[in-house]
Each structure stands twice: as C-alpha cells, then as structure tokens.
Design an enzyme around this catalytic site. Structure first.
Site, PDB file in Angstrom:
ATOM      1  N   THR A 123       0.898  -1.190  -0.061  1.00 40.38           N
ATOM      2  CA  THR A 123      -0.065   0.138  -0.031  1.00 40.38           C
ATOM      3  C   THR A 123       0.802   1.387  -0.170  1.00 40.38           C
ATOM      4  OG1 THR A 123      -0.187  -0.161   2.523  1.00 40.38           O
ATOM      5  CG2 THR A 123      -1.946  -1.286   1.213  1.00 40.38           C
ATOM      6  N   CYS A 124       2.021   1.309   0.630  1.00 41.65           N
ATOM      7  CA  CYS A 124       2.908   2.263   0.534  1.00 41.65           C
ATOM      8  C   CYS A 124       3.403   2.855  -0.759  1.00 41.65           C
ATOM      9  CB  CYS A 124       4.050   2.270   1.269  1.00 41.65           C
ATOM     10  SG  CYS A 124       3.827   1.942   3.197  1.00 41.65           S
TER      11      CYS A 124
END
Length: 856
Positions: free
Chosen positions: A822-823
């Site tokens: 997700t980063c």
C-alpha cells in the site's frame, strides 16, 4: 329519543331471510398515528366506506367521524349502523389528517371483507371486545404507522334472530366474482347442518345426499352444484376443503368437538386458528380426532397434500390481504370438470397483479415489509432469507407484463459482491469482429479504422462514470499545498521527526482518541505519521496511514455511536446528530477529536471515507445556508417551505416555533423570543423560513460544530480552505466515490515482464471490469489503503515518495494469492494461467486478507 341513522343497503320488505344484516360499527380510537404535518400535530378523522366489488364503481355508502384536533392518539368513541350483505360487501376505514389549505393527508387504512372475516352477533350476557387493526399504506410510497381500534358486531333484533339460523346455512353463498371459498362460523354452521339433517330425516326427506348411497352427509358437509357444468361437488366445513367425490365412510365419522389438548382462538384479523397445547404448535386447519380405522391410500395422500399446503401457508406474510390471496389460490372445480393446475393459478394471479396498482395488492408469498431505523421501508424475502429496498410487487407486475407483451424490462436491483458484470455484455459494436489467434488468444478487429486489439471493446462501457479533470481545482490545490506550514526542525521547536500512533484494529476509535487527544501541542500531528497496528509487522511509508484513516473514519462516522446520523433522504449521507449529548457525555471532546483527524487528513493529503450533507461544508466555509440547500437533505420539509414561500400561510395557523422530538417526548422551541405567540403571515414568512433553516442546520448543532472546527483549525488554518467552494471542499476531504476503470487502466504502470498487452494484464483488467463499484473500491483499498480516488482521478495517486501510479508487478507463482504494497500502490500479481483462476484468487485476496506482514 333520537333515531340512529342506518347507512349502507336499504331493507326491502319481504326479502329472503339472511340477505342483509345490521352491523354495529364503533370507531373507538387511534394509537401512535404517523405525523404528516411538520409544523404541528395532526387533526385526524376516519372515513368509513361500504362498497361491493371495485372501490371506485362499487361504493354503496360513506360517512365520516368527527375531527380530533392536534393529536396523534385520537379518541372518537363514535357509533354507526350499517346494513350490509355479509357475502360480498367490504368495509374500508381510511384515516386522514384534516388540512384546511391543501388536500387531506393520508394516515393509513383498514379494509375488512365481511365474507372473509368472522364477526360475531351480539347476545345478552355475552360482552364482545373491540379489536386493534394495524394501519396499512395505499402504496409503497405511503408512510403510515399505528393502529385503529374498532368494534364490529351484528345487531341481534327480532328479525335478525329469525334469520340467523337460516343464514348459517346460506352464509356460504358464493361470490359471483370468486366462487371458490368462504369463511363461516364453524359452530353455527355445524349446529344448523345438524338441525337440517334431523328435520329431513324426520320428514322422510333425504336432504343433501350422496346420489349413489342415498345416505345423509356427515355433520359439517354440504353438497352443491357447479353452475357451469351442473356437476355436484362437496364442501367439508370441518377442514375447509372442496372435492368432487362424496365423503367416504371414514370421513362420515367426523366429530364436531375438538380433540383433547386443542384450543380454538381468533387472531387480530378475525381468523380462527387452533392451538395444540402439547406440541405448542398452531394451525388454521380444524383438527379432527383420529379414526380407529386405518386410513386408505387416497386419504393418506390427501393428508400429505394438506400438510404441504399448510406448510406453504405458514410461510406467508400474515395480513388480511394475504388471507384473501391465499384463499383465491385454493383448488376449485373448473368448467373442464377438474381442478385448476398450478400453472393456471399462477398465470391468473400474475395477470390480476399486473392489472392492479401496487398500492392495492398484497405482498407476494413469503414476503414481509419493515422499516429501517431511519424510517426507510425495506422488504424481507423469507423464502431466500434476503432483504431488499425494492418493492417485490413492481417486479411481479413487470414479469406479468413480459408474459403478456413479450417486452423485457430493465430491473433495478442490489448487486452482490461476487456478481460478474460480463454475463450480459451484449453484441459487439458495429464494425467489430472477434477472432482467435494461432496461440489461442482472442483478439478483436475494428473494421472501421482497420485496427486490432486484445481488449474487448465492450468492456469500456462497464468502466463507470468518467472523471472530469478540473484545471481550476488543480491550481487551487497546488496553491493550498504550498501554503501549508510544515513544522520547524526538531532543534527549533522540540517537535519529533515523526509521531507514533499504535492502535488495535478492534479498538481503533478508542485507541486513536487517547493517542491524539493526549497531545497538548497539535503541531506534533503535522510531523510524519507512523501508524502501527498491534500484532502486525509493517513499515509505514504512507500505505498504513491511508488504511488507518479509512478504518478510523468508518468508526467515527458510524451512526450507532450517536455522534452522527443519516440524512432524511438516504442512508449514506451524514449529518451531525443534535442529540449526541444524550448518547455520549464527552461528545464535544469527540467532535474536537474528529476535527483534528479531518485536519490531519487534509494536511497529509489523505482521504476520509464518509460523505456529509452539503450544508456541513458550507458551515465549514462560513457561507450562508439557503432554502435550496435543504432540498437534497429533506425534500418533504423543503416542499413545505416552498409552499409557504409561494402562498399565504395565514390559514395554517403557524407560529414562530418548532416541535422537537426527544425520544418520543414532543417539546416546543421558539425560533425567536415569544415566538409561540407570533403568527406567521404573508409579511413575515421570509423571516420564518430563514429561522427554520437556521434551526434545522445550525442552532441545534452549534456546540458540536464549534468543537469540530476547533480541532480542524488546530492543523489547517480556516482562511486557507476558503479558496475552495463547498463542492471542492468535499472532494478535498473525501475524494470521489465512483471509480472509472477506463481512467484507472489508462494511468497504471507495469513492472517485470508485464506490459499492457500481456495475457495476464488483459485478464486482470477484464476481471476489474467484471466487478461492481463496491468490489472495485475494495480492490483499490486493498492495493492503495483507501477506497477513494483523488479529485483529478488516478493520475493524482500519491505514494510514499510523492506521485505514484497504480503499479502491477509480476511476483510469485500460481499457487500464491495476489499481494499488495500500500505504501507504493503496487500489486504483486502471479502469472495465473487463465482469466477464471485470476478472478477467483483476486476475490479471495480482497475479501479475506487483512493486516500487514513483512514490509508494509
């Protein structure tokens, strides 16, 4: 002594006994009626109508009660007399709210078919009790509630006493429009049949007999002639069944008394049912004592059919209308000399349902209607154990229309999470052709421009609404980001490089509240966020923070905590709950916390998962709220104020005050000093409307809004957000709700061996196109940490190092599930062999994966 007027039919001298009866009707009271007048309590009255057949053309007589002023629990205690024909007459009780200016508002109705309702006769020494009837709507759009208490009984005078015995025998006379069924007083019918049988035997007559054996019929049986064919059929009043064959010997030993441990009762709709005190079961069929003789195979088969029919009826929605529809579906003698088939009954019922309006017909078998906590009506299908907002009667009428005309309507329904939108793609566009390559892959030829491609051209139609790119918003957003003040270095103001927030997924609201509100200096929240979930190993480079904002906003805006509530028009747009103090003593502290979270999201470029009413954003920008802002929030209130604006309200007797409902307790609040003594006129109505709008949106939640803005302003200066309008501020805080797959696909990147024309990538986007908007949002949240899209679409996605497009990389083997970072907005997608395997494992990953393991 005044003579009570008699409504309904006229008494004709010399008419056959039992043709008409005198019915005493008492309208006693109403309980908890619906409030339709938003400016005060209702003025209810009841209109009583007697009709035969169709309501519009079969009206026989009508009368009304007096009007009770300003109450939702009126007490009338008024008595009326109706001369009725119990075989085909119907009584209709309609409750209205008297309105001197516009038409009277409908508050509910009770319809009583006399031939399907057991109404007792008044006798000396035997007191009859009134009954409460639930008010029902005329249509699915009507909002009604409450009950109406009525007393119904036939008057016992000299003539009626003479006719009572004869009528018990003739009360089963067939209705010309429905010769299939009747409801009789069982005890009276059996006593009458015994009397007739004994009289016939004493006089040497056979009475109703079996043609073959000439034996008298057993008690509770009756023989009749089917008019179209002249064929005799037999009615068993004990079991309420009809049959062509004469009753067998085993059936002739029927008993008129109930078996041991059985009890006869009557429900609120007047229907007789039977209770077994041993098994604690109920049924509508009259129980019969078991015979000592062994029943024949035909009797056992008939019993199994009866049990199956009873099981079917117990699944139905219990109402007066349902009783009628249930009776009309019973097997009847037909002109062909047999029993109607199930298909014929189904076609007849659908054709009748299609011709009638939705507000006049009962719900289908196994359906029930209920209300959500916000007052919205929904429907329960007990057959499949699912709920829906759509009225099933609309679908039923559309199916009947398709059967008659062949036209296929477009049905609107709630889609399931695993629905495949590719099932109904339809034909290819004009000029396109589908072919198969030598390697087995399918490709498409556009003969219009002589191009080929791997993607199905029909998929773009499923992409969703296009994202309108706004250069003006982009300039405002860039200016806004440049003016946000970053915290100074740690050596200058003693602010750390990052702020650690450790929370549990199960207690994310409480843990986040303690972590944020314990900080005395809100500037610390401007440092880099470092979120950590208990029991999970992950490094927060932006993705964990996005998920934290997503999960926290779900909890903060949950109406069950009492801080927010849904607006009057839907169940997803939020507004501040004016009664939040009753649900939480520290509600102002929580609103300040929510304001800080909203400020953190704007400052760090994250999005919240929630949508507020438009006046909420206007209050944040300190803009005035107008009458037009009320229309999407509460259309009924808006229409009432528009009527006042366009007409003279002096006849409404309105005052400068409003009524507030505090959990059932109605209180009056003045809109201005001594407002309850000031009448609204044509001269001061504009002031009244402005005060109502201010009360509806501002004054009731003034304390909560101040606390929210205090928390928000501690991170984002209020002067800086005023460069946006209310629509742009909503996009700044919450982003876009609808997902455009075409824009998503156009602004995606690929790593490893993947490229836009790789078979796995073709299958991936085909799978995304097949998902509904809810599952697309969950896929986006799985990969990026949030289900919201920035204002200018997927080109504006941010990662840990600034702008970062949605990226797909070839990682892993076909035995593994997809994995997300997700980063970095990256999806690790194994090279699955075909489309179906990819779609199945992608759905498994979306619906069952939670938390962080390893990197992020």
């Amino acid at each position: 002594m005044s003579v009570q007027r008699t409504y309904g039919l006229r008494y004709i001298q010399g008419e056959p006994p039992g043709t008409t009866r005198l019915l005493r009707v008492k309208v006693l009271n109403g309980v908890n009626l619906a409030k339709k007048d938003i400016f005060g309590a209702s003025d209810p009255y009841v209109r009583i109508s007697l009709y035969r057949g169709d309501r519009d053309h079969g009206l026989l007589d009508t009368t009304t009660t007096s009007t009770i002023k300003k109450t939702l629990n009126p007490v009338w205690n008024e008595e009326f007399f109706f001369r009725v024909n119990p075989r085909d007459n119907k009584l209709l009780f309609e409750v209205f709210d008297s309105n001197r200016v516009t038409r009277d508002d409908f508050l509910g109705m009770v319809e009583i078919p006399l031939n399907h309702t057991t109404i007792q006769t008044e006798t000396e020494g035997h007191a009859l009790l009134p009954k409460s009837y639930i008010l029902r709507p005329r249509s699915s759009r009507s909002r009604v509630k409450g009950t109406l208490e009525l007393y119904l009984a036939y008057v016992s005078n000299g003539e009626d006493e003479e006719n009572q015995e004869a009528e018990a025998d003739t009360s089963g006379a067939q209705n010309s429009s429905d010769p299939s069924w009747e409801m009789v007083d069982l005890d009276n019918a059996l006593d009458t049949l015994r009397t007739i049988s004994c009289t016939n035997e004493a006089s040497g007559a056979s009475g109703p007999t079996n043609e073959e054996s000439e034996e008298p019929l057993p008690p509770g049986w009756e023989v009749r002639t089917h008019q179209p064919t002249g064929k005799k059929y037999y009615i068993n009043h004990n079991t309420r069944k009809t049959q062509w064959d004469p009753p067998q010997r085993g059936e002739r030993t029927g008993s008129t008394t109930l078996p041991p441990d059985w009890e006869e009762r009557q429900d609120s709709n007047g229907r007789i049912y039977y209770v077994n005190r041993v098994t604690r079961a109920t049924q509508f069929e009259r129980p019969i004592e078991e015979s000592q003789e062994t029943p024949s195979d035909e009797a056992q088969a008939q019993q199994r059919r009866n049990e199956a029919a009873e099981l079917f009826r117990t699944r139905r929605h219990v109402s007066v209308e349902d009783t009628i529809s249930m009776h009309s579906e019973m097997a009847l003698p037909t002109s062909a000399g047999g029993v109607r088939s199930h298909e014929e009954q189904e076609e007849s019922r659908e054709a009748d349902g299609a011709s009638a309006a939705n507000d006049e017909e009962p719900l289908p078998a196994g359906w029930a209607m209920s209300k959500a906590p916000n007052g919205r009506v929904f429907y329960i299908d007990h057959n499949t154990r699912v709920t829906t907002w759509e009225d099933p009667r609309k679908t039923q009428n559309q199916r009947a229309s398709v059967r008659r005309t062949g036209d296929t309507p477009t049905l609107v329904r709630r889609s399931s999470s695993n629905e495949n939108l590719l099932q109904n793609l339809g034909p290819l566009p004009a000029g396109w052709e589908e072919r198969t390559h030598v390697d087995g892959r399918v490709f498409y030829i556009n003969h219009n421009n002589k191009n080929t491609q791997w993607d199905d051209p029909r998929l773009r139609l499923l992409g969703g609404p296009a994202v309108p790119y706004s250069r003006d918003y982009k300039r405002k957003y860039d200016y806004f980001r440049s003016k946000l003040r970053k915290p100074l270095s740690p050596f200058q103001n003693n602010i750390p490089n990052k702020v650690d927030i450790k929370v549990s997924r199960e207690r994310i609201l409480e843990d986040s509240y303690r972590a944020i509100m314990s900080l005395k200096r809100t500037d610390v929240l401007k440092a880099r966020l470092w979120i950590e979930f208990d029991g999970e190993v992950g490094l927060d480079y932006g993705g964990v923070s996005r998920e934290w904002f997503f999960l926290l906003s779900k909890e903060m805006f949950n109406p069950y905590y009492g801080l927010f509530e849904y607006s009057a028009t839907d169940n997803y747009t939020l507004q501040i709950n004016p009664l939040s103090g009753l649900a939480n003593d520290d509600h102002l502290s929580y609103f300040e916390f929510i304001g800080r979270v909203a400020g953190m999201a704007v400052f760090h470029g994250k999005l919240l998962d929630g949508f507020f009413i438009r006046p909420f954003y206007k209050m944040m920008l300190e803009k005035p709220i107008t009458l037009s802002d009320m229309e999407p929030v509460d259309s009924e209130y808006y229409n009432s104020l528009v009527w006042i604006m366009e007409n003279d309200p002096v006849d409404l007797d309105l005052r400068f005050s409003v009524e507030e409902d505090y959990f059932g307790e109605i209180t009056t609040r003045d809109l201005k000093p001594s407002g309850s003594d000031i009448i609204v006129t044509n001269d001061n109505k504009h002031e009244y409307i402005n005060l109502v709008i201010q009360w509806r949106f501002m004054s009731r939640i003034e304390a909560q809004m101040k606390s929210f803005m205090k928390g928000f302003a501690s991170l984002v200066p209020l002067e800086m957000i005023k460069i946006f309008d209310e629509n742009e501020l909503e996009l700044l805080v919450c982003g876009l709700q609808d997902i455009d797959v075409n824009d998503w696909k156009a602004h995606s990147a690929y790593k490893g061996e993947y490229n836009p024309n790789h078979p796995v990538i073709i299958h991936f986007w085909k799978a995304v196109y097949s998902l509904n908007n809810e599952m697309r949002a969950r896929l986006l949240q799985f990969v990026t940490g949030t289900s919201r899209v920035p204002m200018n679409g997927f080109r504006s996605l941010y990662g840990s190092n600034g702008p970062q497009l949605f990226t797909i990389e070839k990682v892993g083997n076909t035995n593994q599930l997809p994995r997300a970072h997700t980063c970095f907005n990256r999806l690790d997608l194994p090279p699955y062999n075909d489309y179906h395997e990819l779609r199945r494992k992608l759905l498994v990953a979306i619906e069952n994966t939670q938390g962080f393991d390893g990197v992020d």
